[in-house]
Write a protein that holds these residues in place. Sequence first.
Motif, PDB file in Angstrom:
ATOM      1  N   THR A  96       1.344  -1.524  -0.038  1.00  0.00           N
ATOM      2  CA  THR A  96       0.068   0.252  -0.100  1.00  0.00           C
ATOM      3  C   THR A  96       0.536   1.481   0.045  1.00  0.00           C
ATOM      4  OG1 THR A  96       0.108   0.187   2.039  1.00  0.00           O
ATOM      5  CG2 THR A  96      -1.727  -1.055   1.260  1.00  0.00           C
ATOM      6  N   LYS A  97       0.494   2.340  -0.747  1.00  0.00           N
ATOM      7  CA  LYS A  97       1.042   4.103  -0.182  1.00  0.00           C
ATOM      8  C   LYS A  97       1.435   4.044   1.205  1.00  0.00           C
ATOM      9  CE  LYS A  97      -2.822   6.396   0.310  1.00  0.00           C
ATOM     10  NZ  LYS A  97      -3.637   7.504  -0.378  1.00  0.00           N
ATOM     11  N   ALA A  98       1.039   3.209   2.160  1.00  0.00           N
ATOM     12  CA  ALA A  98       1.359   3.594   3.804  1.00  0.00           C
ATOM     13  C   ALA A  98       3.308   3.043   3.099  1.00  0.00           C
ATOM     14  CB  ALA A  98       0.678   3.144   4.310  1.00  0.00           C
ATOM     15  N   LEU A  99       3.586   2.180   3.028  1.00  0.00           N
ATOM     16  CA  LEU A  99       4.736   1.727   3.296  1.00  0.00           C
ATOM     17  C   LEU A  99       5.207   3.023   2.234  1.00  0.00           C
ATOM     18  CD1 LEU A  99       7.172  -0.083   4.414  1.00  0.00           C
ATOM     19  CD2 LEU A  99       6.630  -1.713   2.130  1.00  0.00           C
ATOM     20  N   VAL A 100       5.176   2.719   1.093  1.00  0.00           N
ATOM     21  CA  VAL A 100       5.794   3.417  -0.558  1.00  0.00           C
ATOM     22  C   VAL A 100       6.722   5.019   0.955  1.00  0.00           C
ATOM     23  CG1 VAL A 100       5.786   4.735  -2.463  1.00  0.00           C
ATOM     24  CG2 VAL A 100       5.053   2.920  -2.203  1.00  0.00           C
ATOM     25  N   ASN A 101       5.052   6.033   1.308  1.00  0.00           N
ATOM     26  CA  ASN A 101       5.289   6.951   2.061  1.00  0.00           C
ATOM     27  C   ASN A 101       6.221   6.944   3.131  1.00  0.00           C
ATOM     28  OD1 ASN A 101       3.402   7.879   0.137  1.00  0.00           O
ATOM     29  ND2 ASN A 101       2.288   7.878   1.409  1.00  0.00           N
ATOM     30  N   LEU A 102       7.014   5.872   4.031  1.00  0.00           N
ATOM     31  CA  LEU A 102       7.627   6.324   4.666  1.00  0.00           C
ATOM     32  C   LEU A 102       8.914   6.237   4.261  1.00  0.00           C
ATOM     33  CD1 LEU A 102       6.872   2.014   6.968  1.00  0.00           C
ATOM     34  CD2 LEU A 102       6.006   4.861   7.273  1.00  0.00           C
ATOM     35  N   PHE A 103       8.799   6.196   2.438  1.00  0.00           N
ATOM     36  CA  PHE A 103      10.540   6.527   2.603  1.00  0.00           C
ATOM     37  C   PHE A 103      10.708   8.252   1.672  1.00  0.00           C
ATOM     38  CE2 PHE A 103      10.739   2.164   2.402  1.00  0.00           C
ATOM     39  CZ  PHE A 103      11.675   1.677   2.572  1.00  0.00           C
ATOM     40  N   PRO A 104      11.227   8.862   1.609  1.00  0.00           N
ATOM     41  CA  PRO A 104      11.325  10.843   1.417  1.00  0.00           C
ATOM     42  C   PRO A 104      11.658   9.932  -0.348  1.00  0.00           C
ATOM     43  CG  PRO A 104      12.434   9.945   3.714  1.00  0.00           C
ATOM     44  CD  PRO A 104      12.403   8.538   2.852  1.00  0.00           C
ATOM     45  N   GLY A 105      10.665  10.907  -0.743  1.00  0.00           N
ATOM     46  CA  GLY A 105      10.748  10.345  -2.213  1.00  0.00           C
ATOM     47  C   GLY A 105      10.176   9.775  -2.994  1.00  0.00           C
ATOM     48  N   GLY A 106       9.351   8.547  -1.872  1.00  0.00           N
ATOM     49  CA  GLY A 106       8.542   7.828  -2.113  1.00  0.00           C
ATOM     50  C   GLY A 106       9.501   6.825  -3.014  1.00  0.00           C
ATOM     51  N   ALA A 107       9.051   5.725  -3.703  1.00  0.00           N
ATOM     52  CA  ALA A 107       9.800   4.822  -4.680  1.00  0.00           C
ATOM     53  C   ALA A 107      10.716   5.420  -4.974  1.00  0.00           C
ATOM     54  CB  ALA A 107       8.608   4.406  -5.903  1.00  0.00           C
ATOM     55  N   SER A 108      10.863   6.713  -5.435  1.00  0.00           N
ATOM     56  CA  SER A 108      12.474   6.982  -5.955  1.00  0.00           C
ATOM     57  C   SER A 108      13.396   7.960  -4.834  1.00  0.00           C
ATOM     58  CB  SER A 108      12.231   8.434  -7.528  1.00  0.00           C
ATOM     59  OG  SER A 108      11.423   8.996  -6.494  1.00  0.00           O
ATOM     60  N   SER A 109      13.057   7.183  -3.479  1.00  0.00           N
ATOM     61  CA  SER A 109      13.407   7.362  -2.192  1.00  0.00           C
ATOM     62  C   SER A 109      15.369   7.283  -2.872  1.00  0.00           C
ATOM     63  CB  SER A 109      13.355   6.854  -1.515  1.00  0.00           C
ATOM     64  OG  SER A 109      14.455   7.462  -0.286  1.00  0.00           O
ATOM     65  N   ALA A 110      16.018   7.730  -2.329  1.00  0.00           N
ATOM     66  CA  ALA A 110      17.336   8.001  -1.876  1.00  0.00           C
ATOM     67  C   ALA A 110      18.140   6.623  -1.577  1.00  0.00           C
ATOM     68  CB  ALA A 110      18.558   9.131  -1.673  1.00  0.00           C
ATOM     69  N   ASP A 111      17.253   6.037  -0.229  1.00  0.00           N
ATOM     70  CA  ASP A 111      16.686   5.281   0.686  1.00  0.00           C
ATOM     71  C   ASP A 111      17.284   4.275  -0.013  1.00  0.00           C
ATOM     72  OD1 ASP A 111      16.431   3.482   2.040  1.00  0.00           O
ATOM     73  OD2 ASP A 111      15.501   4.389   3.097  1.00  0.00           O
ATOM     74  N   LYS A 112      18.471   2.976  -0.266  1.00  0.00           N
ATOM     75  CA  LYS A 112      17.814   2.211  -1.265  1.00  0.00           C
ATOM     76  C   LYS A 112      17.298   0.909  -1.160  1.00  0.00           C
ATOM     77  CE  LYS A 112      22.590   1.760  -1.564  1.00  0.00           C
ATOM     78  NZ  LYS A 112      23.349   1.066  -1.875  1.00  0.00           N
ATOM     79  N   ARG A 113      16.637   1.151   0.224  1.00  0.00           N
ATOM     80  CA  ARG A 113      15.949   0.137   0.883  1.00  0.00           C
ATOM     81  C   ARG A 113      14.265   0.121   0.519  1.00  0.00           C
ATOM     82  NH1 ARG A 113      16.671   1.049   7.335  1.00  0.00           N
ATOM     83  NH2 ARG A 113      16.526   3.701   6.551  1.00  0.00           N
ATOM     84  N   ALA A 114      14.015   0.895  -0.474  1.00  0.00           N
ATOM     85  CA  ALA A 114      13.253   1.518  -1.180  1.00  0.00           C
ATOM     86  C   ALA A 114      12.946   1.015  -1.822  1.00  0.00           C
ATOM     87  CB  ALA A 114      12.717   3.036  -1.759  1.00  0.00           C
ATOM     88  N   GLN A 115      12.854  -1.049  -2.688  1.00  0.00           N
ATOM     89  CA  GLN A 115      12.898  -1.364  -3.612  1.00  0.00           C
ATOM     90  C   GLN A 115      11.299  -1.648  -4.288  1.00  0.00           C
ATOM     91  OE1 GLN A 115      15.843  -5.214  -3.019  1.00  0.00           O
ATOM     92  NE2 GLN A 115      15.968  -4.406  -1.116  1.00  0.00           N
TER      93      GLN A 115
END
Length: 530
Positions: free
Chosen positions: A341-360
């Motif tokens: 869901t978008k709730a998990l995506v929104n945990l990452f700054p920038g969403g799916a394009s986050s600089a956090d590489k855990r955003a897979q």
Amino acid sequence: MKRNSIKLILIGGLFTAGSLLSCNKKLDLIPTNDLTSAQVYNSPDGYKKAFAKVYAAFALTGNSGPSGNGDVQGIDEGTSDFFRLMWCAQELPTDEAVVGWGDPGLPDFHNMTWSSSNLFLKGIYYRAVYQITLANDFIRQSSDANLSSRGISGADADKIRVYAAEARFLRAYQYSILMDLFANPPFVTEKDPLGSTLPKQIARKDLFNYIESELKAIDGQLVKPKQNEYGRADQAAEWALLARIYLNAEVYTGTARYGDAITYSKMVIDKGGYKLIGDYTKLMRADNNLNTDEFILTINYDGLRTQSYGGATFMTHAPVGGSMPAAQFGISGGWAGLRTTKALVNLFPGGASSADKRAQFYTAGQNLEITDISTFTDGYAISKFKNVKIADGSQGSSLDYADMDLPIFRLAEQYLIYAEATTRGGTGGDLSTAIGYINKLRERAYGNANGDVTSITTDQILDERGRELYWEGFRRTDLIRYKKFVEDSYLWPFKGGVKAGKGVESYRTIYPLPTSDVAANPNLKQNTGY
């Protein structure tokens, strides 16, 4: 075949009478052949084979392959795998996952409308009970009296005693699953006579005390950290489980034990010899048995030798669909079921394009918003699990069954336990140390110090757990501990069966005991609300 790992040698006929189950008409746990315990446990080699089955039941669903002779009857063997059932119970009622399949009982998780006849809840209940039964029998057969009567002594007997300590750990782990999911399950140990009486029910608090005492009792009998075969429990696994249950002790017993959570997580961190692997995106891969630096205990899978439709195969196939190229995931084709869901995506700054590489996340052709759960392209897909090798991206040993091992415990969780317990005021915690542990995770995620934090709060730790541990079977337990699971203070898409989300009944923090078991065993009282 995985190197330096416990061999999964399958044998049947471990039991000739009795089981932990109250109602074996529904789910027969007893293998149907003519071997007796005396024949199985007649030599050190027989003990080793029986011991391997105690571990093998974590990765396999039966004795003959992916289907046809399941350990647990009354449920499709393909869905009867331990990790798959546990995952459904822990992830599907949360903000982290949805599944598009309409199998009876499966949509109940999103809707939070499960009942005591839910097939998937019955499955995880009976799977845990089955694995406890295996452990109980091995522990019983490994008593000094039994070893002596069979002429087993010296080094052979000492090795079997180590096996028995590991079996006690695995039993404690399975009881921790029942404690977390069902609170007040039936309770049997090796000291109870087989088949002569119906199991008594144990209260959640008492079960917590039993698990704690068992883990502490075997501490000196387990192999030291990282000195056992890969895939077998050692002292660090025991400490990790203690840290985990102490973090949740207030939920289980009404009394917080955050100081103990700090003590045991720190033991893993300081004495275990573990370290984070360099690249988070390589954690869940076909040859991740090479990740021995971070993995404390794993369920081992092999595409040729441990074929089932659960575990690693489920985690690599079920999230692939839509425009996702199956070959890039090392599989022949996806099952087009799981998304987030978008709730998990929104945990990452920038969403799916986050600089956090855990955003897979896989987004091509996928919609962030979910309008129809049954439509695979509604909701971003997760690309965290791949049946490809770390070194060169080549596929695993099979396109149909995955090689990837699944961690039960890894070092990152212990960092997070220490940090959360410290922010909750646990004795012995140091805030600067806790911040340092969080920054270790974030520096791996960002590849530099850009994501470092200088302070942390308890709520921020929940978000960090979501980013680090998503889809690894933690989220329901975490949300309950934070009082965000049933409450209307935190909503996500389709929580409670409503697109915008809604709060649900408070009793749903505990799952119901299966109707079949309650009806068959007058010692069992159904959990409140069901």
